[in-house]
Enzyme design. Structure first.
Site, PDB file in Angstrom:
ATOM      1  N   ILE A 179       0.678  -1.233   0.059  1.00  0.00           N
ATOM      2  CA  ILE A 179       0.040   0.005   0.098  1.00  0.00           C
ATOM      3  C   ILE A 179       0.996   1.233   0.092  1.00  0.00           C
ATOM      4  CG2 ILE A 179      -0.122   0.281   2.289  1.00  0.00           C
ATOM      5  CD1 ILE A 179      -3.303   0.636   2.222  1.00  0.00           C
ATOM      6  N   GLY A 201      12.314  -2.931  11.423  1.00  0.00           N
ATOM      7  CA  GLY A 201      11.490  -2.145  10.589  1.00  0.00           C
ATOM      8  C   GLY A 201      10.144  -3.099  10.282  1.00  0.00           C
ATOM      9  N   GLN A 202      10.079  -4.192  11.062  1.00  0.00           N
ATOM     10  CA  GLN A 202       8.782  -4.889  11.164  1.00  0.00           C
ATOM     11  C   GLN A 202       7.512  -4.546  11.901  1.00  0.00           C
ATOM     12  OE1 GLN A 202       9.164  -9.091  12.161  1.00  0.00           O
ATOM     13  NE2 GLN A 202       7.134  -9.644  11.280  1.00  0.00           N
ATOM     14  N   HIS A 209       6.149 -12.100   5.708  1.00  0.00           N
ATOM     15  CA  HIS A 209       5.768 -11.595   4.337  1.00  0.00           C
ATOM     16  C   HIS A 209       7.291 -11.310   3.817  1.00  0.00           C
ATOM     17  CE1 HIS A 209       5.681  -8.137   7.314  1.00  0.00           C
ATOM     18  NE2 HIS A 209       6.251  -7.445   6.501  1.00  0.00           N
ATOM     19  N   HIS A 230       9.116  -8.997   1.012  1.00  0.00           N
ATOM     20  CA  HIS A 230       8.848  -7.927   0.135  1.00  0.00           C
ATOM     21  C   HIS A 230       9.735  -8.081  -1.189  1.00  0.00           C
ATOM     22  CE1 HIS A 230       7.805  -4.746   3.419  1.00  0.00           C
ATOM     23  NE2 HIS A 230       8.312  -5.533   4.053  1.00  0.00           N
TER      24      HIS A 230
HETATM   25  P1  AMP Z   1       7.167  -4.553   7.329  1.00  0.00           P
HETATM   26  O1  AMP Z   1       7.285  -3.175   7.870  1.00  0.00           O
HETATM   27  O2  AMP Z   1       8.321  -5.203   6.967  1.00  0.00           O
HETATM   28  O3  AMP Z   1       6.238  -5.277   8.502  1.00  0.00           O
HETATM   29  O4  AMP Z   1       6.081  -4.464   6.086  1.00  0.00           O
HETATM   30  C1  AMP Z   1       4.793  -4.338   6.227  1.00  0.00           C
HETATM   31  C2  AMP Z   1       4.275  -3.583   4.910  1.00  0.00           C
HETATM   32  O5  AMP Z   1       2.877  -3.921   4.811  1.00  0.00           O
HETATM   33  C3  AMP Z   1       4.498  -2.135   4.895  1.00  0.00           C
HETATM   34  O6  AMP Z   1       5.613  -2.129   3.476  1.00  0.00           O
HETATM   35  C4  AMP Z   1       3.309  -1.630   4.563  1.00  0.00           C
HETATM   36  O7  AMP Z   1       3.369  -0.549   3.682  1.00  0.00           O
HETATM   37  C5  AMP Z   1       2.428  -2.841   4.213  1.00  0.00           C
HETATM   38  N1  AMP Z   1       1.067  -2.431   4.404  1.00  0.00           N
HETATM   39  C6  AMP Z   1       0.479  -2.007   5.467  1.00  0.00           C
HETATM   40  N2  AMP Z   1      -0.895  -2.381   5.262  1.00  0.00           N
HETATM   41  C7  AMP Z   1      -1.253  -2.884   4.135  1.00  0.00           C
HETATM   42  C8  AMP Z   1      -2.346  -3.154   3.167  1.00  0.00           C
HETATM   43  N3  AMP Z   1      -3.666  -3.197   3.764  1.00  0.00           N
HETATM   44  N4  AMP Z   1      -2.263  -3.292   1.911  1.00  0.00           N
HETATM   45  C9  AMP Z   1      -1.050  -3.646   1.381  1.00  0.00           C
HETATM   46  N5  AMP Z   1       0.085  -3.248   2.060  1.00  0.00           N
HETATM   47  C10 AMP Z   1       0.137  -3.165   3.487  1.00  0.00           C
END
Ligand code: AMP
Ligand code: ZN
Length: 117
Positions: A36, A96-97, A103, A105
């Site tokens: 997002i 940064g999680q 997940h 990236h």
């Molecule tokens: P992390 O910071 O590695 O835990 O990654 C979480 C990721 O999820 C971040 O890059 C956010 O931008 C992404 N994110 C959070 N909410 C959503 C959502 N509803 N749809 C898509 N991505 C999301």
């Protein structure tokens, strides 16, 4: 139980279709959707449908599922025609999680600096 959906987990809600996401691929065990808040022209998240808090828990608890996630990152890179790309599993808040459902990236489509910040 390991892998069970968690009611308070954002990405379990994506898997359930309870919150919208731009899904680019889905398999029996994984979902891939666009981040997002993209940090690169291609920024796709690949998640296991089952809930594991992070990559370490996933690898320890369901190694075959961890392999599915990794395999899907390659499919995404191919579909997005990425010659060079980066796969990132932020693990722990200090790294940064922010979402505690494992997940990967998949980042690409621009030059990526090394080392990352
Ligand atoms: P992390 O910071 O590695 O835990 O990654 C979480 C990721 O999820 C971040 O890059 C956010 O931008 C992404 N994110 C959070 N909410 C959503 C959502 N509803 N749809 C898509 N991505 C999301
Ligand atoms: Zn979850």
């Amino acid at each position: 139980m390991a892998g069970e959906p968690q009611g308070d987990c954002l990405f379990c809600k994506v898997v359930a279709g309870a919150i919208p996401a731009t899904i680019v691929r889905e398999t029996e065990t994984t979902v891939a959707f666009r981040d997002i808040n993209p940090q690169a022209p291609t920024h796709v998240l690949v998640i296991p449908k089952a809930h594991y808090a992070d990559a370490a828990a996933l690898a320890a608890g369901a190694p075959e599922l961890a392999a599915d996630v990794l395999r899907e990152t390659q499919v995404i890179a191919d579909e997005e025609k990425l010659e060079s790309y980066r796969i990132v599993f932020n693990t722990g808040s200090g790294a940064g999680q922010t979402v505690f459902h494992a997940h990967a990236h998949v980042l690409g489509g621009r030059g990526l600096q090394w080392p990352p910040g």
